[in-house]
Design a protein around this motif. Structure first.
Motif, mmCIF file in Angstrom:
data_model
loop_
_atom_site.group_PDB
_atom_site.id
_atom_site.type_symbol
_atom_site.label_atom_id
_atom_site.label_comp_id
_atom_site.label_asym_id
_atom_site.label_seq_id
_atom_site.Cartn_x
_atom_site.Cartn_y
_atom_site.Cartn_z
ATOM 1 N N MET A 283 0.821 -1.210 0.000
ATOM 2 C CA MET A 283 0.000 0.000 0.000
ATOM 3 C C MET A 283 0.857 1.263 0.000
ATOM 4 S SD MET A 283 -2.887 -1.134 -0.491
ATOM 5 C CE MET A 283 -3.731 0.453 -0.462
ATOM 6 N N GLN A 284 2.034 1.210 0.589
ATOM 7 C CA GLN A 284 2.948 2.345 0.474
ATOM 8 C C GLN A 284 3.346 2.557 -0.984
ATOM 9 O OE1 GLN A 284 6.220 1.624 3.160
ATOM 10 N NE2 GLN A 284 4.934 1.764 4.980
ATOM 11 N N ARG A 285 3.599 1.453 -1.682
ATOM 12 C CA ARG A 285 3.921 1.549 -3.109
ATOM 13 C C ARG A 285 2.720 2.077 -3.896
ATOM 14 N NH1 ARG A 285 5.780 -3.259 -3.713
ATOM 15 N NH2 ARG A 285 7.935 -2.631 -3.338
ATOM 16 N N MET A 286 1.527 1.669 -3.490
ATOM 17 C CA MET A 286 0.307 2.171 -4.129
ATOM 18 C C MET A 286 0.204 3.685 -3.969
ATOM 19 S SD MET A 286 -2.680 1.356 -5.607
ATOM 20 C CE MET A 286 -4.295 2.138 -5.819
ATOM 21 N N GLY A 287 0.475 4.171 -2.767
ATOM 22 C CA GLY A 287 0.426 5.615 -2.534
ATOM 23 C C GLY A 287 1.455 6.349 -3.363
ATOM 24 N N TRP A 288 2.672 5.803 -3.431
ATOM 25 C CA TRP A 288 3.717 6.420 -4.258
ATOM 26 C C TRP A 288 3.313 6.447 -5.726
ATOM 27 C CZ3 TRP A 288 6.281 3.292 -7.910
ATOM 28 C CH2 TRP A 288 7.250 3.966 -8.667
ATOM 29 N N LEU A 289 2.674 5.385 -6.187
ATOM 30 C CA LEU A 289 2.259 5.316 -7.582
ATOM 31 C C LEU A 289 1.189 6.366 -7.892
ATOM 32 C CD1 LEU A 289 2.741 3.730 -10.187
ATOM 33 C CD2 LEU A 289 1.115 2.007 -9.373
ATOM 34 N N VAL A 290 0.239 6.528 -6.989
ATOM 35 C CA VAL A 290 -0.780 7.569 -7.159
ATOM 36 C C VAL A 290 -0.127 8.944 -7.196
ATOM 37 C CG1 VAL A 290 -2.734 8.725 -6.062
ATOM 38 C CG2 VAL A 290 -2.662 6.227 -6.144
ATOM 39 N N ASP A 291 0.771 9.197 -6.267
ATOM 40 C CA ASP A 291 1.458 10.493 -6.232
ATOM 41 C C ASP A 291 2.235 10.742 -7.524
ATOM 42 O OD1 ASP A 291 0.498 10.918 -3.689
ATOM 43 O OD2 ASP A 291 2.358 10.332 -2.672
ATOM 44 N N SER A 292 2.875 9.718 -8.055
ATOM 45 C CA SER A 292 3.665 9.868 -9.279
ATOM 46 C C SER A 292 2.781 10.221 -10.467
ATOM 47 C CB SER A 292 4.432 8.571 -9.576
ATOM 48 O OG SER A 292 5.344 8.274 -8.540
ATOM 49 N N VAL A 293 1.665 9.539 -10.591
ATOM 50 C CA VAL A 293 0.747 9.796 -11.703
ATOM 51 C C VAL A 293 0.195 11.219 -11.636
ATOM 52 C CG1 VAL A 293 -1.549 9.190 -12.582
ATOM 53 C CG2 VAL A 293 0.124 7.395 -12.137
ATOM 54 N N ILE A 294 -0.192 11.640 -10.456
ATOM 55 C CA ILE A 294 -0.748 12.983 -10.300
ATOM 56 C C ILE A 294 0.317 14.044 -10.545
ATOM 57 C CG2 ILE A 294 -1.855 14.580 -8.703
ATOM 58 C CD1 ILE A 294 -3.605 12.237 -9.782
ATOM 59 N N ALA A 295 1.510 13.836 -10.015
ATOM 60 C CA ALA A 295 2.587 14.812 -10.192
ATOM 61 C C ALA A 295 2.959 14.966 -11.665
ATOM 62 C CB ALA A 295 3.811 14.395 -9.382
ATOM 63 N N ASP A 296 2.887 13.862 -12.418
ATOM 64 C CA ASP A 296 3.248 13.902 -13.833
ATOM 65 C C ASP A 296 2.068 14.256 -14.732
ATOM 66 O OD1 ASP A 296 5.853 13.230 -13.280
ATOM 67 O OD2 ASP A 296 5.563 11.075 -13.609
ATOM 68 N N ARG A 297 0.922 14.508 -14.141
ATOM 69 C CA ARG A 297 -0.292 14.825 -14.902
ATOM 70 C C ARG A 297 -0.608 13.729 -15.922
ATOM 71 N NH1 ARG A 297 -0.146 17.756 -11.118
ATOM 72 N NH2 ARG A 297 -0.478 19.999 -11.073
ATOM 73 N N TRP A 298 -0.362 12.501 -15.516
ATOM 74 C CA TRP A 298 -0.664 11.362 -16.390
ATOM 75 C C TRP A 298 -2.113 10.953 -16.133
ATOM 76 C CZ3 TRP A 298 2.133 5.931 -16.238
ATOM 77 C CH2 TRP A 298 1.806 5.226 -17.405
ATOM 78 N N PHE A 299 -3.019 11.771 -16.571
ATOM 79 C CA PHE A 299 -4.406 11.621 -16.199
ATOM 80 C C PHE A 299 -5.122 10.521 -16.978
ATOM 81 C CE2 PHE A 299 -4.129 16.392 -15.134
ATOM 82 C CZ PHE A 299 -3.656 16.110 -13.862
#
Length: 244
Positions: free
Chosen positions: A209-225
């Motif tokens: 779940m920590q990796r899940m949170g990091w993945l969400v943060d990465s997608v949002i930061a990169d605007r990979w919507f």
């Protein structure tokens, strides 16, 4: 490639349960897991269906035999059938898909995209899951493209990536850019996969779940919507248990 044998190597058939990941997450499904694979990913969570050491546990089944098991599990009520592995693309599944369709069953297949088959066009959903650097496998992009071409406009085609780290995330972004018309699904990798004969293996849910949170943060930061970020729901519910 075309079908060259009527025998399907089956590791296990189970369900109904829910699909735990990707585009069909949460959907009631019967799983037909084939035996054999042309890959050996370092973090494979289904070695019992991959490694030839366990082929004595696989069954050589006919199309009718597989469909009989699916009918029995679903009590004759058509639903989604997930064809997985191993790599199910190396098995002769075309007749199964055609016969199942005649009875109202639908079929989704997940493959790494290393082998293309003409019957991909008969699927309802084709999930292409090329393996990132953490797997220690090398992607043949021409082979992956051949899978997309083989499916043509028949099934819904999606890309799914298991992501463990930054290198995997970069790989997923680069791969998605090669196929801009395909929906993308990302999931955090399970770094505590079970052994092939140990479905009670401990699992690090907090780490996943920590990796899940990091993945969400990465997608949002990169605007990979355009990306969908989802967990493996079956892992959250049942850990490393098989047959669920």
């Amino acid at each position: 490639m075309t079908d060259d044998s009527s025998v399907i190597r089956i590791s296990e058939i189970f369900g109904p349960t829910i699909q735990g990941e990707g585009a069909l997450i949460g959907q009631p499904t019967v799983f037909v897991r084939t035996g054999g694979c042309d890959y050996r990913c370092t973090w494979c969570d289904s070695l019992h269906a991959v490694d030839t050491r366990f082929r004595a546990d696989w069954r050589a089944m006919t199309t009718d035999g597989v469909l009989n098991d699916v009918r029995a599990l679903s009590a004759g009520q058509p639903l989604m059938v997930s064809l997985s592995g191993g790599n199910p693309a190396i098995q002769p599944l075309g007749p199964l898909i055609r016969q199942g369709h005649a009875e109202g069953y639908r079929f989704a297949l997940e493959t790494q995209g290393s082998v293309s088959r003409d019957w991909f066009a008969d699927l309802d959903v084709l999930v292409l899951s090329p393996k990132p650097p953490s797997s220690a496998m090398t992607t043949d992009w021409d082979a992956l493209r051949a899978c997309v071409d083989a499916a043509a406009s028949g099934p819904r085609i999606v890309l799914k990536f298991v992501v463990f780290d930054e290198a995997d995330y970069t790989y997923a972004r680069d791969a998605a850019a090669r196929f801009p018309g395909l929906p993308v699904y990302l999931q955090p990798g399970n770094h505590t996969p079970p052994g092939p004969q140990d479905d009670d293996a401990l699992i690090d849910i907090d780490g996943i779940m920590q990796r899940m949170g990091w993945l969400v943060d990465s997608v949002i930061a990169d605007r990979w919507f355009a990306a969908h970020v989802l967990p493996q729901l079956h892992v959250l519910l049942w850990g490393n248990k098989r047959g669920v």
